[in-house]
Write an enzyme that holds these catalytic residues in place. Structure first.
Site, PDB file in Angstrom:
ATOM      1  N   SER A  41       0.837  -1.195   0.000  1.00 35.08           N
ATOM      2  CA  SER A  41       0.000   0.000   0.000  1.00 35.08           C
ATOM      3  C   SER A  41       0.874   1.248   0.000  1.00 35.08           C
ATOM      4  O   SER A  41       2.095   1.181   0.158  1.00 35.08           O
ATOM      5  CB  SER A  41      -0.918   0.014   1.233  1.00 35.08           C
ATOM      6  OG  SER A  41      -0.181   0.333   2.401  1.00 35.08           O
ATOM      7  N   SER A  43       0.770   3.823   2.206  1.00 35.84           N
ATOM      8  CA  SER A  43       0.686   4.564   3.467  1.00 35.84           C
ATOM      9  C   SER A  43       2.018   5.145   3.911  1.00 35.84           C
ATOM     10  O   SER A  43       2.048   6.036   4.758  1.00 35.84           O
ATOM     11  CB  SER A  43       0.129   3.660   4.573  1.00 35.84           C
ATOM     12  OG  SER A  43       1.055   2.659   4.927  1.00 35.84           O
ATOM     13  N   LYS A 103       5.040   0.959   9.526  1.00 34.89           N
ATOM     14  CA  LYS A 103       4.796   2.373   9.827  1.00 34.89           C
ATOM     15  C   LYS A 103       6.065   2.975  10.423  1.00 34.89           C
ATOM     16  O   LYS A 103       7.039   2.280  10.688  1.00 34.89           O
ATOM     17  CB  LYS A 103       3.646   2.536  10.834  1.00 34.89           C
ATOM     18  CG  LYS A 103       2.327   1.882  10.438  1.00 34.89           C
ATOM     19  CD  LYS A 103       1.636   2.592   9.302  1.00 34.89           C
ATOM     20  CE  LYS A 103       0.307   1.924   8.958  1.00 34.89           C
ATOM     21  NZ  LYS A 103      -0.338   2.547   7.760  1.00 34.89           N
ATOM     22  N   SER A 210      -3.185   6.776   5.653  1.00 38.88           N
ATOM     23  CA  SER A 210      -2.651   5.806   6.597  1.00 38.88           C
ATOM     24  C   SER A 210      -3.599   5.611   7.774  1.00 38.88           C
ATOM     25  O   SER A 210      -3.980   6.582   8.444  1.00 38.88           O
ATOM     26  CB  SER A 210      -1.280   6.280   7.112  1.00 38.88           C
ATOM     27  OG  SER A 210      -0.789   5.405   8.112  1.00 38.88           O
TER      28      SER A 210
END
Length: 262
Positions: A41, A43, A103, A210
Site C-alpha cells: 500500500s 501509506s 509504519k 494511513s
C-alpha cells in the site's frame, strides 16, 4: 547390481539431507535474522513505494513470539530486548487482524502525542515541518492490486499526481518526508494520546492515506502497538517494481535497488 543400488540409495539420502539442511537454514534465517516483506500500500510514501521489497531486521529489538511465523515462538515478552528509537521504520503484527504492517515509530512509552492541523506535538513541543515542494507520481494503477494513488490535484489518467511534501524532524534528529493530500478535521487534529507502558505510537508518512495509531482498532486503525508485536526494523529496500507483476522487468525501479531508508 547390488553396489549400484546401494550407491543410488546413498546418493538419494545425501540429497534428502542437503535439502533438509537448506530448508532448516532458510527457516532459521527467516525466523532469527531477516524476514522478507513486500510493500502492498501507499501509506508510507514517499519513503516506501508500492512494490518495494525489503528484508526486515529481526534482531534490531530482540525476539518475541512474533519473530516466528504465525507467532509460534514459545515464549512471552522479548528476549534481549532493545527499545526502538523514534523515527524507526517498524514492521509489526497487527493486534487484531493478524496482518503485518509497516509504519514509522513516533512515540515511545510515556510520550504524550497530539496532532494540530497536521503537525505533531510531542510532549508539549511541536515537531517542525519544513515545506519541500511536491511529491509527484503518475496517476495510474500501482502494484498487483491496481491501487490508484490519491492526489492533491485532479490529474487525468497518466498525468502527474501531486501531493504537498514537508520534511519532518524529530527531537533525536531523524528527518523524513511526509505527504499531505487534503486538510481534514479527522486525523489532522486529534485529542492528546499518552502512550501506555509496553506500547508504541506509529504513523504513516503519507498521513492522509494511513490507518495508524491515530485511529482505534474499531475504526480500522492499529491503536497503540504492543512492543511484543514488533517484528523488526526496515533498513533498506533491496528491490522495487512498479508494475503488477515481478516479471514485468520494464517496470523495475533500478534507482531503488539496495536503497537505504531513513
Amino acid at each position: 547390481m547390488a553396489n549400484t543400488e546401494l550407491h543410488r540409495a546413498r546418493a538419494w539420502w545425501e540429497t534428502v539431507k542437503t535439502v533438509a539442511f537448506a530448508l532448516l537454514l532458510a527457516g532459521l534465517f527467516r525466523t532469527v535474522l531477516f524476514q522478507p516483506f513486500w510493500i502492498p500500500s501507499g501509506s508510507m510514501k514517499e519513503t516506501l513505494l508500492i512494490g518495494d521489497f525489503l528484508f526486515v531486521n529481526k534482531f534490531a529489538y530482540g525476539w518475541s513470539r512474533w519473530s516466528c511465523p504465525m507467532g509460534l515462538c514459545p515464549f512471552e515478552g522479548r528476549l534481549w530486548e532493545t527499545l526502538p528509537e523514534r523515527g524507526d521504520i517498524v514492521v509489526f503484527h497487527h493486534p487484531i487482524s493478524g496482518d503485518d504492517y509497516v509504519k514509522r515509530l513516533i512515540g515511545l512509552p510515556g510520550d504524550q502525542i497530539e496532532l494540530r492541523r497536521g503537525q505533531i506535538w510531542l510532549n508539549g513541543t511541536p515537531i517542525p515541518q519544513r515545506p519541500d515542494g511536491d511529491f509527484v507520481e503518475t496517476a495510474a494503477p500501482q502494484g498487483p492490486g491496481g491501487h490508484q494513488p490519491r492526489c492533491q490535484n485532479r490529474p487525468v489518467a497518466g498525468g502527474d499526481c501531486r501531493k504537498a511534501r514537508s520534511i519532518e524532524t524529530l527531537p533525536n534528529g531523524v528527518s523524513y518526508p511526509v505527504l499531505n493530500i487534503t486538510d481534514r478535521a479527522f486525523g489532522d487534529t486529534t485529542t492528546s494520546y499518552t502512550v501506555p507502558p509496553g506500547h508504541v505510537f506509529v504513523m504513516g508518512d503519507n498521513r492522509d492515506n494511513s490507518l495508524d495509531s491515530r485511529f482505534e482498532q474499531a475504526q480500522g486503525g492499529v491503536g497503540f502497538v504492543p512492543l511484543e508485536n514488533l517484528i523488526g526494523r526496515a533498513d533498506r529496500v533491496l528491490f522495487s517494481s512498479a508494475g503488477s507483476s515481478l516479471l514485468a522487468f520494464w517496470t523495475w525501479r533500478g534507482d531503488r535497488f539496495f536503497h537505504a531508508l531513513n
